[in-house]
Design a protein around this motif. Structure first.
Motif, mmCIF file in Angstrom:
data_model
loop_
_atom_site.group_PDB
_atom_site.id
_atom_site.type_symbol
_atom_site.label_atom_id
_atom_site.label_comp_id
_atom_site.label_asym_id
_atom_site.label_seq_id
_atom_site.Cartn_x
_atom_site.Cartn_y
_atom_site.Cartn_z
ATOM 1 N N TYR A 2 0.857 -1.176 0.000
ATOM 2 C CA TYR A 2 0.000 0.000 0.000
ATOM 3 C C TYR A 2 0.898 1.231 0.000
ATOM 4 O O TYR A 2 1.856 1.299 0.764
ATOM 5 C CB TYR A 2 -0.917 0.003 1.228
ATOM 6 N N PHE A 63 5.243 6.932 1.007
ATOM 7 C CA PHE A 63 5.117 6.064 2.173
ATOM 8 C C PHE A 63 4.720 4.682 1.673
ATOM 9 O O PHE A 63 3.714 4.545 0.985
ATOM 10 C CB PHE A 63 4.040 6.576 3.128
ATOM 11 N N LYS A 64 5.515 3.663 2.005
ATOM 12 C CA LYS A 64 5.226 2.288 1.606
ATOM 13 C C LYS A 64 4.849 1.480 2.838
ATOM 14 O O LYS A 64 5.562 1.490 3.832
ATOM 15 C CB LYS A 64 6.454 1.649 0.957
ATOM 16 N N LEU A 65 3.717 0.786 2.739
ATOM 17 C CA LEU A 65 3.273 -0.096 3.821
ATOM 18 C C LEU A 65 3.014 -1.476 3.242
ATOM 19 O O LEU A 65 2.642 -1.608 2.073
ATOM 20 C CB LEU A 65 1.986 0.444 4.449
ATOM 21 N N ARG A 66 3.185 -2.482 4.063
ATOM 22 C CA ARG A 66 2.945 -3.839 3.562
ATOM 23 C C ARG A 66 1.489 -4.059 3.167
ATOM 24 O O ARG A 66 1.193 -4.766 2.215
ATOM 25 C CB ARG A 66 3.342 -4.873 4.611
ATOM 26 N N ARG A 68 -2.776 -2.239 3.582
ATOM 27 C CA ARG A 68 -3.646 -1.133 3.991
ATOM 28 C C ARG A 68 -4.156 -1.298 5.424
ATOM 29 O O ARG A 68 -4.427 -0.322 6.116
ATOM 30 C CB ARG A 68 -4.819 -1.032 3.018
ATOM 31 N N TYR A 70 -2.703 -1.822 8.018
ATOM 32 C CA TYR A 70 -1.804 -1.256 9.021
ATOM 33 C C TYR A 70 -1.955 0.255 9.170
ATOM 34 O O TYR A 70 -1.238 0.877 9.928
ATOM 35 C CB TYR A 70 -0.348 -1.595 8.693
ATOM 36 N N ILE A 71 -2.899 0.836 8.459
ATOM 37 C CA ILE A 71 -3.127 2.274 8.536
ATOM 38 C C ILE A 71 -4.355 2.546 9.394
ATOM 39 O O ILE A 71 -5.418 1.975 9.177
ATOM 40 C CB ILE A 71 -3.372 2.879 7.132
#
Length: 87
Positions: A2, A63-66, A68, A70-71
């Motif tokens: 994400y 911003f890179k997240l593994r 969605r 985690y937001i």
């Protein structure tokens, strides 16, 4: 993954950046895009942005997240572009 992308670029490049990012991500509000990308899509987006910006004047934050999930996303006021998980 994400991705959330925020940018501050010269006025002459704003529409190019916005048009390019709309092909890959969801517009959230002025200068903010977010959405799911594969690793190869992410590399294409990153390369495309590098080709548009003036590295001496413009700023893009990615911003890179593994995932969605985690937001913890909270909107105050109106949400400019309501996103839906329904296709």
């Amino acid at each position: 993954m994400y991705v959330i992308i925020v940018y501050d670029v010269g006025v002459e490049r704003v529409n190019k950046i916005k048009k390019f990012l709309r092909t890959w991500l969801n517009w959230v509000q002025n200068s903010v895009f977010e959405g799911e990308l594969t690793e190869s899509e992410f590399l294409k987006v990153e390369d495309g942005l590098k080709n548009i910006i003036d590295k001496e004047l413009d700023s893009i934050i990615i911003f890179k997240l593994r995932d969605r999930k985690y937001i913890d996303r909270k909107v105050l006021g109106i949400e400019k572009n309501i996103q839906s998980d329904i296709l």
